[in-house]
Design an enzyme around this catalytic site. Structure first.
Site, PDB file in Angstrom:
ATOM      1  N   LEU A 223     -46.884  -2.801 -20.440  1.00  0.00           N
ATOM      2  CA  LEU A 223     -47.335  -2.559 -21.818  1.00  0.00           C
ATOM      3  C   LEU A 223     -48.850  -2.381 -21.893  1.00  0.00           C
ATOM      4  O   LEU A 223     -49.355  -1.737 -22.809  1.00  0.00           O
ATOM      5  CB  LEU A 223     -46.902  -3.720 -22.731  1.00  0.00           C
ATOM      6  CG  LEU A 223     -45.412  -3.720 -23.104  1.00  0.00           C
ATOM      7  CD1 LEU A 223     -45.009  -5.066 -23.705  1.00  0.00           C
ATOM      8  CD2 LEU A 223     -45.088  -2.578 -24.071  1.00  0.00           C
ATOM      9  N   HIS A 224     -49.569  -2.948 -20.937  1.00  0.00           N
ATOM     10  CA  HIS A 224     -51.030  -2.781 -20.912  1.00  0.00           C
ATOM     11  C   HIS A 224     -51.448  -1.421 -20.353  1.00  0.00           C
ATOM     12  O   HIS A 224     -52.649  -1.100 -20.338  1.00  0.00           O
ATOM     13  CB  HIS A 224     -51.693  -3.886 -20.070  1.00  0.00           C
ATOM     14  CG  HIS A 224     -51.887  -5.187 -20.800  1.00  0.00           C
ATOM     15  ND1 HIS A 224     -50.860  -6.045 -21.096  1.00  0.00           N
ATOM     16  CD2 HIS A 224     -53.010  -5.774 -21.303  1.00  0.00           C
ATOM     17  CE1 HIS A 224     -51.340  -7.110 -21.724  1.00  0.00           C
ATOM     18  NE2 HIS A 224     -52.627  -6.958 -21.871  1.00  0.00           N
ATOM     19  N   GLY A 225     -50.497  -0.645 -19.830  1.00  0.00           N
ATOM     20  CA  GLY A 225     -50.842   0.654 -19.266  1.00  0.00           C
ATOM     21  C   GLY A 225     -51.817   0.500 -18.093  1.00  0.00           C
ATOM     22  O   GLY A 225     -51.748  -0.492 -17.353  1.00  0.00           O
ATOM     23  N   GLY A 226     -52.732   1.466 -17.954  1.00  0.00           N
ATOM     24  CA  GLY A 226     -53.660   1.474 -16.817  1.00  0.00           C
ATOM     25  C   GLY A 226     -54.527   0.231 -16.767  1.00  0.00           C
ATOM     26  O   GLY A 226     -54.836  -0.287 -15.681  1.00  0.00           O
TER      27      GLY A 226
ATOM     28  N   GLU B 119     -42.134 -31.207  -7.669  1.00  0.00           N
ATOM     29  CA  GLU B 119     -42.840 -29.964  -7.322  1.00  0.00           C
ATOM     30  C   GLU B 119     -42.116 -28.759  -7.935  1.00  0.00           C
ATOM     31  O   GLU B 119     -42.739 -27.857  -8.496  1.00  0.00           O
ATOM     32  CB  GLU B 119     -42.920 -29.807  -5.799  1.00  0.00           C
ATOM     33  CG  GLU B 119     -43.666 -28.541  -5.396  1.00  0.00           C
ATOM     34  CD  GLU B 119     -43.759 -28.317  -3.882  1.00  0.00           C
ATOM     35  OE1 GLU B 119     -43.235 -29.150  -3.122  1.00  0.00           O
ATOM     36  OE2 GLU B 119     -44.353 -27.301  -3.489  1.00  0.00           O
TER      37      GLU B 119
ATOM     38  N   ILE C 275     -50.582 -23.853   4.045  1.00  0.00           N
ATOM     39  CA  ILE C 275     -50.829 -25.150   3.420  1.00  0.00           C
ATOM     40  C   ILE C 275     -51.885 -25.044   2.314  1.00  0.00           C
ATOM     41  O   ILE C 275     -53.068 -24.770   2.566  1.00  0.00           O
ATOM     42  CB  ILE C 275     -51.253 -26.199   4.487  1.00  0.00           C
ATOM     43  CG1 ILE C 275     -50.184 -26.260   5.594  1.00  0.00           C
ATOM     44  CG2 ILE C 275     -51.458 -27.577   3.840  1.00  0.00           C
ATOM     45  CD1 ILE C 275     -48.744 -26.448   5.116  1.00  0.00           C
TER      46      ILE C 275
ATOM     47  N   GLY D 105     -42.157 -24.236  -2.690  1.00  0.00           N
ATOM     48  CA  GLY D 105     -41.356 -25.388  -3.104  1.00  0.00           C
ATOM     49  C   GLY D 105     -39.863 -25.180  -2.926  1.00  0.00           C
ATOM     50  O   GLY D 105     -39.057 -25.921  -3.494  1.00  0.00           O
ATOM     51  N   GLY D 106     -39.497 -24.198  -2.110  1.00  0.00           N
ATOM     52  CA  GLY D 106     -38.076 -23.835  -1.930  1.00  0.00           C
ATOM     53  C   GLY D 106     -37.822 -22.504  -2.610  1.00  0.00           C
ATOM     54  O   GLY D 106     -38.103 -22.341  -3.804  1.00  0.00           O
TER      55      GLY D 106
HETATM   56  C1  LIG Z   1     -49.299 -19.474  -1.237  1.00  0.00           C
HETATM   57  C2  LIG Z   1     -48.378 -20.439  -0.558  1.00  0.00           C
HETATM   58  C3  LIG Z   1     -48.620 -21.797  -0.666  1.00  0.00           C
HETATM   59  C4  LIG Z   1     -47.792 -22.714   0.006  1.00  0.00           C
HETATM   60  N1  LIG Z   1     -48.124 -24.038  -0.014  1.00  0.00           N
HETATM   61  C5  LIG Z   1     -47.450 -24.888   0.815  1.00  0.00           C
HETATM   62  C6  LIG Z   1     -47.894 -26.236   0.989  1.00  0.00           C
HETATM   63  O1  LIG Z   1     -48.865 -26.693   0.367  1.00  0.00           O
HETATM   64  N2  LIG Z   1     -47.229 -27.032   1.866  1.00  0.00           N
HETATM   65  C7  LIG Z   1     -46.145 -26.569   2.579  1.00  0.00           C
HETATM   66  O2  LIG Z   1     -45.583 -27.343   3.353  1.00  0.00           O
HETATM   67  N3  LIG Z   1     -45.697 -25.298   2.431  1.00  0.00           N
HETATM   68  C8  LIG Z   1     -46.327 -24.458   1.577  1.00  0.00           C
HETATM   69  N4  LIG Z   1     -45.901 -23.156   1.426  1.00  0.00           N
HETATM   70  C9  LIG Z   1     -44.730 -22.709   2.171  1.00  0.00           C
HETATM   71  C10 LIG Z   1     -43.501 -22.435   1.312  1.00  0.00           C
HETATM   72  O3  LIG Z   1     -42.954 -23.636   0.848  1.00  0.00           O
HETATM   73  C11 LIG Z   1     -42.531 -21.647   2.205  1.00  0.00           C
HETATM   74  O4  LIG Z   1     -43.095 -20.353   2.380  1.00  0.00           O
HETATM   75  C12 LIG Z   1     -41.149 -21.545   1.634  1.00  0.00           C
HETATM   76  O5  LIG Z   1     -40.513 -22.805   1.631  1.00  0.00           O
HETATM   77  C13 LIG Z   1     -40.262 -20.571   2.455  1.00  0.00           C
HETATM   78  O6  LIG Z   1     -40.345 -20.848   3.814  1.00  0.00           O
HETATM   79  P1  LIG Z   1     -40.668 -19.626   4.824  1.00  0.00           P
HETATM   80  O7  LIG Z   1     -41.844 -18.902   4.316  1.00  0.00           O
HETATM   81  O8  LIG Z   1     -40.750 -20.188   6.191  1.00  0.00           O
HETATM   82  O9  LIG Z   1     -39.418 -18.656   4.723  1.00  0.00           O
HETATM   83  P2  LIG Z   1     -38.082 -18.718   5.593  1.00  0.00           P
HETATM   84  O10 LIG Z   1     -37.520 -20.088   5.551  1.00  0.00           O
HETATM   85  O11 LIG Z   1     -38.333 -18.094   6.912  1.00  0.00           O
HETATM   86  O12 LIG Z   1     -37.146 -17.744   4.734  1.00  0.00           O
HETATM   87  C14 LIG Z   1     -37.325 -16.319   4.748  1.00  0.00           C
HETATM   88  C15 LIG Z   1     -36.367 -15.708   3.715  1.00  0.00           C
HETATM   89  O13 LIG Z   1     -35.018 -16.016   4.078  1.00  0.00           O
HETATM   90  C16 LIG Z   1     -34.367 -16.662   2.997  1.00  0.00           C
HETATM   91  N5  LIG Z   1     -33.458 -17.661   3.523  1.00  0.00           N
HETATM   92  C17 LIG Z   1     -33.765 -18.694   4.347  1.00  0.00           C
HETATM   93  N6  LIG Z   1     -32.663 -19.407   4.626  1.00  0.00           N
HETATM   94  C18 LIG Z   1     -31.638 -18.827   3.948  1.00  0.00           C
HETATM   95  C19 LIG Z   1     -30.252 -19.113   3.817  1.00  0.00           C
HETATM   96  N7  LIG Z   1     -29.695 -20.164   4.393  1.00  0.00           N
HETATM   97  N8  LIG Z   1     -29.485 -18.298   3.031  1.00  0.00           N
HETATM   98  C20 LIG Z   1     -30.048 -17.244   2.410  1.00  0.00           C
HETATM   99  N9  LIG Z   1     -31.373 -16.918   2.490  1.00  0.00           N
HETATM  100  C21 LIG Z   1     -32.149 -17.708   3.254  1.00  0.00           C
HETATM  101  C22 LIG Z   1     -35.488 -17.286   2.180  1.00  0.00           C
HETATM  102  O14 LIG Z   1     -35.076 -17.480   0.843  1.00  0.00           O
HETATM  103  C23 LIG Z   1     -36.566 -16.230   2.298  1.00  0.00           C
HETATM  104  O15 LIG Z   1     -36.324 -15.224   1.373  1.00  0.00           O
HETATM  105  C24 LIG Z   1     -46.677 -22.241   0.726  1.00  0.00           C
HETATM  106  C25 LIG Z   1     -46.418 -20.866   0.801  1.00  0.00           C
HETATM  107  C26 LIG Z   1     -47.265 -19.974   0.191  1.00  0.00           C
HETATM  108  C27 LIG Z   1     -46.995 -18.498   0.351  1.00  0.00           C
END
Ligand SMILES: Cc1cc2nc3c(=O)[nH]c(=O)nc-3n(C[C@H](O)[C@H](O)[C@H](O)COP(=O)(O)OP(=O)(O)OC[C@H]3O[C@@H](n4cnc5c(N)ncnc54)[C@H](O)[C@@H]3O)c2cc1C
Length: 396
Positions: A354-357, A242, A158, A380-381
């Site tokens: 392009l920035h190298g090391g 979002e 979160i 956000g998905g």
């Molecule tokens: C830095 C950071 C900030 C965030 N901030 C927030 C926040 O403020 N509030 C909040 O609520 N959430 C937040 N999130 C959560 C973020 O929205 C989720 O990580 C994201 O939606 C993916 O959910 P998951 O990590 O549970 O992955 P999962 O749902 O477990 O998915 C794992 C993998 O499987 C793939 N996958 C899942 N279902 C399918 C399908 N049907 N077909 C094919 N592939 C699939 C996904 O694309 C992914 O690659 C944050 C995450 C991070 C890392």
């Protein structure tokens, strides 16, 4: 002149650039190390009118629409800020819109106005340890007890969850995984509500990220956002803004990395000549610029459609579910996010190379963008979930 290049929006760019130059750039490296931005930054951003951009003045915002928010996002990154900074400072962009849409004066006075005034910080908690993509499967539950809900469960990843004064929390108001969702605003300090862990990450270092725990947390019913069991649609509708914000961060990061790479390739000489004089390098820069520009153009096109005022149907009926601002653009928003993220992934990698090391060092701005960019195809998905939405939009 494009729609984001009006005299008013040029002024907004100047205001944003001055804010970043004065209030952000001297401190960003320290915030990256400490893992959060200070509260005073929210107050300053509110005072100059940036925090409330895209929010109506009637709820304490500065006015403007989605396109104005896009201008601010573009300019923060163009001026040397970062997507991590935007995540930390503008978390209210995901924490508040549901509350405003519900037109609940009590919640607006208690949470929206102080947040847009820079004195409160909000977060949005949807994702759970068991999964984030499948929003309907949420297991954090709220059971009614008199004029309260009793909440049990956990949330993770979160943004701003460590610093947040309140968390707009998606809960299940039927049995776990039923998809009957409601949103509750939960105050920091409510007994049983704790920040379990500050999570360490690959990028977005100046943005704190939390794991949250809810054990028999009593939340007054007046803190429910909108009617019970209607949050699934509300959450889905707000995802559009979002996703467009993340898409904007993606192409703006790409464009900033093009600028950094061009500057570097002009200044850096190898084998007696500037890198920028080599055809291979010039073509690489040209391709990076093209991808960033194409992404920008498409995201703007979709954002303009989203920003158009709500159009009722000929019968006066409300737009169908999934429509945003009256325009059914859910599929286009998903495509915009994926196009911009793909452009960004390509460009940050090429720019670092392009920035190298030097590109691999903490001192290099491009190094931060390379790390920060990786979340844009997840938050956000995910890219895969966007593809699911696009496939559905194709009738597959
Ligand atoms: C830095 C950071 C900030 C965030 N901030 C927030 C926040 O403020 N509030 C909040 O609520 N959430 C937040 N999130 C959560 C973020 O929205 C989720 O990580 C994201 O939606 C993916 O959910 P998951 O990590 O549970 O992955 P999962 O749902 O477990 O998915 C794992 C993998 O499987 C793939 N996958 C899942 N279902 C399918 C399908 N049907 N077909 C094919 N592939 C699939 C996904 O694309 C992914 O690659 C944050 C995450 C991070 C890392």
């Amino acid at each position: 002149m494009t729609i984001v290049d009006t005299p008013e929006r040029r002024q907004l760019r100047e205001l944003t650039r001055a804010f970043v130059t004065r209030e952000v750039l001297p401190h960003l490296a320290d915030w990256e190390r400490s893992g959060e931005v200070p509260r005073s930054l929210h107050e300053t951003a509110a005072r100059v009118g940036l925090l409330g951009i895209g929010f109506p003045e009637s709820v304490g915002g500065s006015g403007g629409d989605l396109l104005d928010s896009i201008v601010v996002t573009e300019e923060i990154i163009r001026s040397g800020g970062s997507s991590g900074l935007i995540a930390a400072l503008f978390t209210h962009g995901i924490a508040l819109p549901h509350i405003i849409a519900a037109q609940d004066e009590h919640l607006i006075d208690t949470y929206v106005r102080p947040t847009l005034g820079g004195t409160m910080i909000g977060a949005l908690a949807i994702t759970e340890p068991d999964g984030g993509s499948d929003v309907a499967a949420i297991r954090t539950c709220a059971v009614r007890d008199g004029d309260h809900y009793v909440v049990n469960g956990a949330k993770t990843y979160i943004t701003s969850g460590v610093r947040a004064d309140f968390v707009t929390t998606a809960v299940c108001t039927d049995f776990p995984g039923s998809g009957s969702l409601s949103l509750l605003v939960i105050d920091k300090g409510t007994p049983g509500f704790t920040v379990g862990r500050r999570l360490e990450k690959l990028g977005w270092h100046c943005s704190d990220t939390a794991e949250l725990s809810f054990v028999d947390v009593r939340v007054p019913m007046v803190n429910r956002v909108g009617p019970e069991d209607t949050a699934f649609l509300a959450v889905m509708q707000q995802f559009a803004a979002e996703r467009l914000s993340l898409a904007t961060q993606a192409y703006a990061t790409a464009q900033r990395c093009v600028d950094l790479a061009v500057r570097w390739c002009r200044d850096r000489s190898t084998f007696g000549r500037p890198l920028a004089s080599r055809q291979l390098v010039r073509h690489r820069l040209a391709e990076m610029h093209t991808r960033a520009e194409a992404a920008r153009a498409y995201v703007h096109e979709v954002a303009e459609r989203v920003a158009r005022p709500l159009q009722l149907g000929a019968s006066g009926a409300a737009p169908r579910p999934g429509a945003v601002g009256g325009q059914p653009v859910v599929t286009e928003v998903a495509m915009a996010k994926n196009v911009a993220v793909a452009a960004c992934d390509h460009v940050v990698d090429a720019a670092l190379q392009l920035h190298g090391g030097f590109g691999y060092l903490r001192d290099a701005e491009v190094e931060r963008h390379y790390r920060d960019a990786r979340i844009l195809g997840i938050g956000g998905g995910t890219t895969e979930i966007m593809n699911e939405i696009i496939a559905k939009g194709m009738g597959l």
